[in-house]
Design a protein around this motif. Structure first.
Motif, PDB file in Angstrom:
ATOM      1  N   PRO A  27       0.986  -1.263   0.212  1.00  0.00           N
ATOM      2  CA  PRO A  27       0.089  -0.158   0.142  1.00  0.00           C
ATOM      3  C   PRO A  27       0.944   1.568   0.507  1.00  0.00           C
ATOM      4  CG  PRO A  27      -0.053  -0.945   2.098  1.00  0.00           C
ATOM      5  CD  PRO A  27       0.356  -2.204   1.090  1.00  0.00           C
ATOM      6  N   THR A  28      -0.035   2.711  -0.052  1.00  0.00           N
ATOM      7  CA  THR A  28       1.352   3.681  -0.097  1.00  0.00           C
ATOM      8  C   THR A  28       1.562   4.265   0.820  1.00  0.00           C
ATOM      9  OG1 THR A  28      -1.293   4.368  -0.312  1.00  0.00           O
ATOM     10  CG2 THR A  28      -0.598   5.295  -2.432  1.00  0.00           C
ATOM     11  N   LYS A  29       2.225   4.975   1.712  1.00  0.00           N
ATOM     12  CA  LYS A  29       3.407   4.804   2.792  1.00  0.00           C
ATOM     13  C   LYS A  29       2.235   5.636   3.875  1.00  0.00           C
ATOM     14  CE  LYS A  29       7.303   3.599   1.110  1.00  0.00           C
ATOM     15  NZ  LYS A  29       7.846   2.150   1.261  1.00  0.00           N
ATOM     16  N   SER A  30       1.758   5.913   4.302  1.00  0.00           N
ATOM     17  CA  SER A  30       1.337   6.833   5.369  1.00  0.00           C
ATOM     18  C   SER A  30       2.495   7.204   6.536  1.00  0.00           C
ATOM     19  CB  SER A  30       0.035   6.331   6.678  1.00  0.00           C
ATOM     20  OG  SER A  30       0.443   5.322   7.172  1.00  0.00           O
ATOM     21  N   LEU A  31       1.859   8.555   6.726  1.00  0.00           N
ATOM     22  CA  LEU A  31       2.177   8.857   7.814  1.00  0.00           C
ATOM     23  C   LEU A  31       2.342   8.457   9.186  1.00  0.00           C
ATOM     24  CD1 LEU A  31       4.260  11.972   8.522  1.00  0.00           C
ATOM     25  CD2 LEU A  31       1.852  11.545  10.298  1.00  0.00           C
ATOM     26  N   MET A  61       3.307  14.486   2.023  1.00  0.00           N
ATOM     27  CA  MET A  61       2.889  12.749   1.815  1.00  0.00           C
ATOM     28  C   MET A  61       2.050  12.501   1.159  1.00  0.00           C
ATOM     29  SD  MET A  61       4.859  10.720   5.584  1.00  0.00           S
ATOM     30  CE  MET A  61       4.072   9.065   4.782  1.00  0.00           C
ATOM     31  N   GLU A  62       1.612  11.451   1.104  1.00  0.00           N
ATOM     32  CA  GLU A  62       0.591  11.716   0.458  1.00  0.00           C
ATOM     33  C   GLU A  62      -0.285   9.954  -0.257  1.00  0.00           C
ATOM     34  OE1 GLU A  62      -0.380  12.812  -3.371  1.00  0.00           O
ATOM     35  OE2 GLU A  62      -2.713  13.042  -3.219  1.00  0.00           O
ATOM     36  N   TRP A  63      -1.297   9.643   0.948  1.00  0.00           N
ATOM     37  CA  TRP A  63      -1.474   8.005   0.911  1.00  0.00           C
ATOM     38  C   TRP A  63      -3.079   7.891   0.402  1.00  0.00           C
ATOM     39  CZ3 TRP A  63       0.346  10.364   5.140  1.00  0.00           C
ATOM     40  CH2 TRP A  63      -0.653  11.141   5.863  1.00  0.00           C
ATOM     41  N   PHE A 116     -17.429   8.732  -6.652  1.00  0.00           N
ATOM     42  CA  PHE A 116     -17.078   9.230  -5.105  1.00  0.00           C
ATOM     43  C   PHE A 116     -16.237   7.763  -4.690  1.00  0.00           C
ATOM     44  CE2 PHE A 116     -21.669  10.714  -6.088  1.00  0.00           C
ATOM     45  CZ  PHE A 116     -21.537  12.402  -5.365  1.00  0.00           C
ATOM     46  N   GLU A 117     -15.558   7.573  -5.606  1.00  0.00           N
ATOM     47  CA  GLU A 117     -14.168   6.280  -5.416  1.00  0.00           C
ATOM     48  C   GLU A 117     -15.249   4.779  -4.650  1.00  0.00           C
ATOM     49  OE1 GLU A 117     -12.276   7.329  -6.878  1.00  0.00           O
ATOM     50  OE2 GLU A 117      -9.975   7.539  -5.319  1.00  0.00           O
ATOM     51  N   LEU A 118     -16.098   4.652  -4.766  1.00  0.00           N
ATOM     52  CA  LEU A 118     -16.719   3.432  -4.035  1.00  0.00           C
ATOM     53  C   LEU A 118     -16.375   1.919  -5.157  1.00  0.00           C
ATOM     54  CD1 LEU A 118     -20.360   5.146  -4.206  1.00  0.00           C
ATOM     55  CD2 LEU A 118     -19.113   4.172  -2.156  1.00  0.00           C
ATOM     56  N   SER A 168      -2.315   2.976  -4.750  1.00  0.00           N
ATOM     57  CA  SER A 168      -2.194   4.155  -5.295  1.00  0.00           C
ATOM     58  C   SER A 168      -3.405   5.413  -5.269  1.00  0.00           C
ATOM     59  CB  SER A 168      -2.586   3.857  -7.241  1.00  0.00           C
ATOM     60  OG  SER A 168      -4.120   3.248  -6.973  1.00  0.00           O
ATOM     61  N   VAL A 169      -2.914   6.383  -5.997  1.00  0.00           N
ATOM     62  CA  VAL A 169      -3.706   7.760  -4.702  1.00  0.00           C
ATOM     63  C   VAL A 169      -4.621   8.143  -6.628  1.00  0.00           C
ATOM     64  CG1 VAL A 169      -1.992   8.193  -3.551  1.00  0.00           C
ATOM     65  CG2 VAL A 169      -2.139   9.669  -5.776  1.00  0.00           C
ATOM     66  N   ASN A 170      -5.705   8.530  -6.412  1.00  0.00           N
ATOM     67  CA  ASN A 170      -6.035   9.409  -7.681  1.00  0.00           C
ATOM     68  C   ASN A 170      -6.248  10.828  -7.811  1.00  0.00           C
ATOM     69  OD1 ASN A 170      -8.194  10.543  -9.049  1.00  0.00           O
ATOM     70  ND2 ASN A 170      -9.943   9.074  -8.265  1.00  0.00           N
ATOM     71  N   PRO A 171      -5.317  11.345  -8.954  1.00  0.00           N
ATOM     72  CA  PRO A 171      -4.778  12.971  -9.163  1.00  0.00           C
ATOM     73  C   PRO A 171      -5.775  14.081  -8.699  1.00  0.00           C
ATOM     74  CG  PRO A 171      -4.956  11.094 -11.171  1.00  0.00           C
ATOM     75  CD  PRO A 171      -4.840  10.505 -10.368  1.00  0.00           C
ATOM     76  N   VAL A 172      -6.954  13.123  -9.388  1.00  0.00           N
ATOM     77  CA  VAL A 172      -8.143  14.061  -9.413  1.00  0.00           C
ATOM     78  C   VAL A 172      -7.925  14.583  -7.876  1.00  0.00           C
ATOM     79  CG1 VAL A 172     -11.151  14.815  -9.883  1.00  0.00           C
ATOM     80  CG2 VAL A 172      -8.954  13.616 -11.677  1.00  0.00           C
ATOM     81  N   VAL A 173      -8.138  13.422  -7.419  1.00  0.00           N
ATOM     82  CA  VAL A 173      -8.542  13.762  -6.031  1.00  0.00           C
ATOM     83  C   VAL A 173      -7.759  14.698  -5.199  1.00  0.00           C
ATOM     84  CG1 VAL A 173      -8.644  12.916  -3.130  1.00  0.00           C
ATOM     85  CG2 VAL A 173     -10.201  11.767  -5.291  1.00  0.00           C
ATOM     86  N   GLY A 174      -6.097  14.150  -5.145  1.00  0.00           N
ATOM     87  CA  GLY A 174      -4.709  14.531  -5.036  1.00  0.00           C
ATOM     88  C   GLY A 174      -4.915  16.254  -5.491  1.00  0.00           C
TER      89      GLY A 174
END
Ligand SMILES: Cc1cc2nc3c(=O)[nH]c(=O)nc-3n(C[C@H](O)[C@H](O)[C@H](O)COP(=O)(O)OP(=O)(O)OC[C@H]3O[C@@H](n4cnc5c(N)ncnc54)[C@H](O)[C@@H]3O)c2cc1C
Length: 486
Positions: free
Chosen positions: A34-38, A403-405, A365-367, A374-380
């Motif tokens: 998974p993406t790295k979280s703080l 950071m982004e996760w 809605f990412e449902l 991965s991350v969603n660039p639109v959300v980011g």
């Protein structure tokens, strides 16, 4: 006033999408890497990360808990406590926690860090659906859960260990419909006898003077903390009580659950399949939240739990912590939520943890998304632009997050979790001995520990051969036996 880069008033549209029938199958297992979280990936933050992932697997246990987030570990904590309190001879009972990835690397290790109970929110809707008594209980459950967590942290002297901050919580009301709903909920809560004395409505001018944003708001008590560190603390407290009777196996996904035939030599009911071998047990607790339908396929789709991806950025503010204040926040019907971390080392400007932005992906809605690698660039993009627009001068436009996760939430049609025995309406007796507490719809910190307490009570009552007494604070509409019509 700056124009906000948000899709506003999207809550009804999201609800309509949640309720759509789906043809897709059950949730996949948690993805690797998974993406790295703080919370998880700060060096030294997850001492139990790989616990029990190598060496001998526990092949036999009384209770298997699947999932090592706040629900699974709180349930182990409550079971050990209740066995003692109820005088059940539990000294030989063995509990094992099986976790697909590293310890607490699901939603609890990837969330927004808020411990924010409702004081009045949602009372109108709950009253219409379930009656006033249940609306009162929905608030009581959140108050009970949050105050129990805070009391336990303070009693065990763990405030610093879990970064507990009592900063209050502020809800920004960006649009008139949000103001109308908040006022109606507040009035209904007051009329129902709920104590709302600590809730304050703030005018646009008051908010501007104190916080620098130009919207009316509501302020109420609330905490923020480091969720993984809380769960680690709970695990250590449980281990102190149970010793070798508690085992934890990370990186050990459960891929199937099959009944053990009564004709076999085993006294156990269920066999759990893992890539490292089988585990036999008498009780199974599904603490798998978003992923519940992987092992319980009847729980997929809108009548069960929908995996829904949330996204977070850690953004350095351009103002001091005194200027930002220690409050946690939400806005836009809760789609966005944020809070400043305590200052570390020689930092002068706080790191702000901001989640949300899913509404920019509507109608999706990412449902039904289980990919937190991965991350969603639109959300980011929405997240990057939001705080500089809402708080001019306090955040630098264009500054990149540190950071982004992403993480996966478990959404339900009613927004409430399932708590109790697993019941498949098509075969009601097929899961005897299996239980669940899952489906918090992105609002688990002030509910999961309390729901784990309830499901632990149900399991311990069964072990003791007693009738479970449902506590006053538990909404009856959370109980699985009351949700068969969904
Ligand atoms: C981005 C994001 C932001 C959020 N922000 C907030 C917030 O600020 N405040 C708030 O109250 N709530 C928030 N939430 C929701 C909150 O984090 C969750 O409701 C809560 O953490 C759920 O805890 P849990 O233990 O039930 O689930 P999880 O923490 O997801 O734990 C379930 C565990 O089960 C494991 N698992 C799943 N299937 C299997 C299997 N077959 N075998 C073995 N292990 C398995 C998973 O790997 C996972 O570790 C947020 C969630 C996300 C994702």
């Amino acid at each position: 006033m700056s124009t906000l880069p948000l899709v506003l008033n999207a809550i009804a549209e999201e609800q309509a999408v949640i309720e759509l029938p789906v043809q897709s199958g059950p949730a996949a297992l948690p993805v690797p890497n998974p993406t790295k979280s703080l919370w998880v990936d700060t060096p030294g933050a997850n001492p139990l990360g790989k616990e029990g992932s190598t060496g001998a697997l526990t092949h036999d246990a009384d209770i298997c808990i699947i999932g090592s987030g706040i629900t699974g570990v709180s349930a182990a904590y409550h079971i050990s406590r209740l066995l003692l309190e109820e005088g059940v001879d539990g000294k030989d009972l063995k509990i094992t926690i099986l976790e697909a990835r590293d310890f607490c690397s699901g939603a609890t290790g990837r969330n927004g860090g808020h411990l924010t109970p409702a004081f009045f929110q949602g009372v109108v809707g709950y009253s219409a659906l379930y009656g006033t008594e249940e609306a009162v209980r929905a608030i009581a459950l959140e108050q009970h859960t949050s105050s129990s967590i805070v009391k336990l942290i303070k009693k065990t002297g763990a405030e610093a260990a879990v970064d507990l901050v009592e900063g209050g919580h502020t809800t920004l009301l960006f649009t008139e419909p949000e103001v109308v709903v908040a006022k109606a909920d507040y009035a209904a809560a007051k009329a129902a006898g709920i104590n709302v004395d600590s809730v304050k409505f703030l005018s646009k001018d008051e908010v501007k003077e104190t916080y620098g944003a130009e919207y009316p708001a509501i302020h109420a008590p609330g905490h923020n903390l480091w969720p993984l560190k809380l769960v680690t603390h709970l695990y250590n407290l449980t281990k102190d009580t149970l010793g070798s009777k508690l085992t934890l196996h990370t990186n050990t996904p459960v891929t199937a659950i099959t009944p053990i035939l009564a004709t076999s030599d085993s006294s156990r009911r269920w066999n759990l399949t893992t890539p490292r071998g089988p585990v036999a047990c008498s009780y199974v607790l599904h603490a798998t939240n978003a992923y519940a339908s992987h092992l319980l396929p009847h729980m997929h789709g809108p009548s069960g739990i929908i995996p829904t991806r949330g996204q977070i950025i850690a953004l350095r503010a351009a103002a001091s912590l005194d200027n930002i204040t220690k409050s946690s926040w939400d806005g836009n019907d809760g789609f966005e939520y944020w809070f400043p971390r305590p200052l570390a080392g020689d930092e002068t400007e706080p790191l702000v943890i901001l989640g949300g932005g899913r509404e920019s992906t509507k109608p999706k809605f990412e449902l039904y998304t289980v990919d937190d690698a991965s991350v969603n660039p639109v959300v980011g993009d929405t997240l990057r632009r939001f705080l500089p627009a809402a708080f001019p001068g306090k955040y630098e436009p264009g500054r990149e997050p540190e950071m982004e996760w992403t993480g996966i939430m478990g959404y339900t049609k009613t927004h409430d979790p399932f708590v109790g025995p697993v019941i498949d309406p098509a075969q009601p007796d097929a899961h005897k001995g299996q239980y669940i507490a899952a489906g918090y719809t992105g609002h688990g910190m002030p509910r999961a520990y309390g729901c784990a307490e309830a499901v632990a009570g149900i399991i311990v009552a069964d072990i003791a051969g007693k009738q479970y007494t449902v506590p006053d604070w538990l909404p009856r509409h959370y109980l699985t036996q009351n949700r068969l019509h969904e």
